[in-house]
Design a protein around this motif. Structure first.
Motif, short mmCIF file in Angstrom:
data_model
loop_
_atom_site.label_atom_id
_atom_site.label_comp_id
_atom_site.label_asym_id
_atom_site.label_seq_id
_atom_site.Cartn_x
_atom_site.Cartn_y
_atom_site.Cartn_z
N ASP A 174 0.82 -1.21 0.00
CA ASP A 174 0.00 0.00 0.00
C ASP A 174 0.86 1.26 0.00
OD1 ASP A 174 -2.30 -1.55 0.11
OD2 ASP A 174 -2.34 -1.56 2.31
N HIS A 175 0.45 2.21 -0.81
CA HIS A 175 0.95 3.58 -0.80
C HIS A 175 2.34 3.80 -1.41
CE1 HIS A 175 -2.51 4.59 1.61
NE2 HIS A 175 -2.17 3.72 2.52
N VAL A 176 3.18 2.79 -1.51
CA VAL A 176 4.58 3.01 -1.89
C VAL A 176 4.82 2.80 -3.38
CG1 VAL A 176 5.44 2.40 0.39
CG2 VAL A 176 5.24 0.62 -1.35
N ALA A 177 5.77 3.55 -3.92
CA ALA A 177 6.25 3.33 -5.28
C ALA A 177 7.39 2.32 -5.27
CB ALA A 177 6.72 4.65 -5.89
N PHE A 178 7.63 1.68 -6.39
CA PHE A 178 8.69 0.68 -6.55
C PHE A 178 8.49 -0.53 -5.63
CE2 PHE A 178 11.06 4.65 -7.72
CZ PHE A 178 11.28 4.33 -9.05
N PRO A 316 7.54 15.94 1.09
CA PRO A 316 6.86 15.34 2.25
C PRO A 316 6.92 13.82 2.30
CG PRO A 316 5.55 17.11 1.34
CD PRO A 316 6.68 16.89 0.38
N SER A 317 6.74 13.17 1.15
CA SER A 317 6.83 11.70 1.10
C SER A 317 7.63 11.27 -0.13
CB SER A 317 5.43 11.06 1.10
OG SER A 317 4.66 11.51 0.00
N PHE A 318 8.70 12.00 -0.36
CA PHE A 318 9.58 11.74 -1.51
C PHE A 318 11.01 12.06 -1.09
CE2 PHE A 318 12.06 13.05 -5.13
CZ PHE A 318 11.66 12.25 -6.19
N VAL A 319 11.91 11.07 -1.18
CA VAL A 319 13.33 11.31 -0.91
C VAL A 319 14.16 10.58 -1.97
CG1 VAL A 319 15.20 11.27 0.78
CG2 VAL A 319 12.82 11.31 1.56
N TRP A 320 15.01 11.33 -2.64
CA TRP A 320 15.97 10.74 -3.58
C TRP A 320 17.34 11.30 -3.20
CZ3 TRP A 320 13.09 8.34 -7.83
CH2 TRP A 320 13.88 7.48 -8.61
N HIS A 321 18.13 10.50 -2.48
CA HIS A 321 19.42 10.96 -1.98
C HIS A 321 20.55 10.36 -2.80
CE1 HIS A 321 22.26 12.46 1.07
NE2 HIS A 321 22.97 11.38 0.74
N ASP A 336 2.80 7.73 -1.44
CA ASP A 336 1.74 8.74 -1.52
C ASP A 336 1.26 9.14 -0.14
OD1 ASP A 336 0.10 6.69 -0.66
OD2 ASP A 336 -1.00 6.51 -2.55
N SER A 337 1.96 8.68 0.90
CA SER A 337 1.63 9.04 2.28
C SER A 337 2.92 9.17 3.09
CB SER A 337 0.73 7.96 2.92
OG SER A 337 0.60 8.21 4.31
N PRO A 338 3.10 10.27 3.81
CA PRO A 338 4.32 10.43 4.61
C PRO A 338 4.36 9.59 5.87
CG PRO A 338 2.87 12.32 4.90
CD PRO A 338 2.25 11.46 3.83
N THR A 339 3.28 8.84 6.15
CA THR A 339 3.26 7.99 7.34
C THR A 339 3.89 6.63 7.11
OG1 THR A 339 1.04 7.12 6.84
CG2 THR A 339 1.18 9.16 8.15
#
Length: 345
Positions: A174-178, A316-321, A336-339
């Motif tokens: 649920d909610h996550v990409a990749f 908010p719910s996206f990090v590419w380091h 799609d959710s920061p939780t």
């Protein structure tokens, strides 16, 4: 199963896919040695779904193999925790090596086709170069696991090894990409790379980001620069209020924003279109690229050339380091959710 701790080096699947996969598996169930008389690979891969192939692979596993590499959806390792959400720069999710005789030739081929379906066609050769440089080739020192039962509910396929954690799950998570947090990297020369990172397949992503930096005026550059890089694996979500580092994309001009969009596309281009679309949809739900900040870190400037090796795009719910010094490590966490919680090892 023996789970290895990390070394301290640093398209939706629909019911028709499952039906087609099941039919293909039955058609190819008669074995002659390690060769299928009617290969499920050739039948199912035409449908373009690596998830379909995961189901076929699962059905080829014997009971001993399933005990070693197939687990319940919420399986937890005593040390690592929830295995299907774990991510690391260098780890082995299970013991058997893909290229070993633990797997039949047909199973190895299935894994290869699953992998190829997870990335864009143009990037297969580049990933193969990375794997050759970092691990000796595809399948060597790499491992797989399957969580859940493909065709009977939620499931996920995970591939790990040096400089790789990647998954496919048919949108089961649920909610996550990749399918969850991801890692990729490359040490083109085996360790410490020079300022131009010759031969590194991912370095063009950093060049795209640095093009944006070059478009900034003096005041903007000062705002974008951060003295010290954060810990590379700290890519948990900070939510709507942050705090975030660097310059807000909202403060950029239209051409500068276009540069950020081009950088994002450069980051996404190695992966299949369905995953790219999922990332864009998740990002859009929380304000799109305008909700992000772009930061460049001064402390790890290889060659002191002000082409910043370490940088981060974060929302908010996206990090590419992106860590480019001493070689490339990239940590990705998109939802799609920061939780959504992160399990970085």
């Amino acid at each position: 199963m023996t789970s290895y701790l990390p070394h301290v080096s640093g398209g939706r699947l629909d019911r028709r896919d499952f039906i087609k996969a099941s039919g293909a598996a039955v058609a190819g169930s008669m074995l002659l040695g390690d060769t299928l008389l009617a290969s499920p690979v050739e039948t199912v891969k035409k449908e373009g779904s690596p998830e379909s192939l995961v189901k076929v692979l699962y059905e080829t596993l014997n009971e001993n193999q399933k005990k070693e590499v197939a687990f319940d959806w919420d399986h937890k390792d005593p040390v690592i925790g929830l295995m299907r959400t774990a991510v690391s720069a260098n780890w082995h999710i299970t013991d058997p090596e893909i290229a070993s005789d633990y797997y039949t030739k047909e199973q190895q081929h299935l894994v290869r086709e699953i992998f190829k379906g997870m990335v864009s066609e143009e990037w297969v050769e580049k990933f193969d170069k990375q794997l050759k440089d970092d691990a000796g080739g595809f399948g060597k020192h790499q491992n797989i696991a399957i969580f859940g039962t493909p065709g009977e509910g939620k499931f996920q396929f995970v591939m790990t090894g040096r400089h790789m954690t990647m998954r496919c799950d048919g949108d089961s998570a649920d909610h996550v990409a990749f399918g969850g947090p991801m890692f990729y990297g490359h040490a083109a020369d085996g360790g410490t790379e020079g300022p131009t990172h010759p031969g590194n397949v991912f370095w063009p992503q950093a060049l795209a980001a640095n093009e944006v930096y070059g478009m900034l005026d003096g005041k903007q550059q000062k705002q974008a620069l951060v003295p010290k890089s954060p810990s590379e694996s700290k890519v948990g979500f900070k939510g709507e209020k942050g705090p975030f580092m660097g310059i807000p994309v909202t403060e950029l001009s239209s051409d500068q924003k276009e540069g950020v969009q081009k950088t994002l596309q450069k980051l996404l281009e190695p992966y299949r279109q369905s995953d790219q679309d999922e990332v864009v949809a998740a990002l859009k739900k929380h304000g799109g690229i305008d909700a992000c900040r772009l930061a460049f870190f001064e402390d790890k400037d290889t060659g002191n050339d002000k082409v910043w090796d370490n940088w981060r795009l974060e929302g908010p719910s996206f990090v590419w380091h992106f860590r480019g010094s001493p070689h490339v490590h990239v940590w990705v966490n998109v939802a799609d959710s920061p939780t959504v919680e992160l399990n970085a090892l």
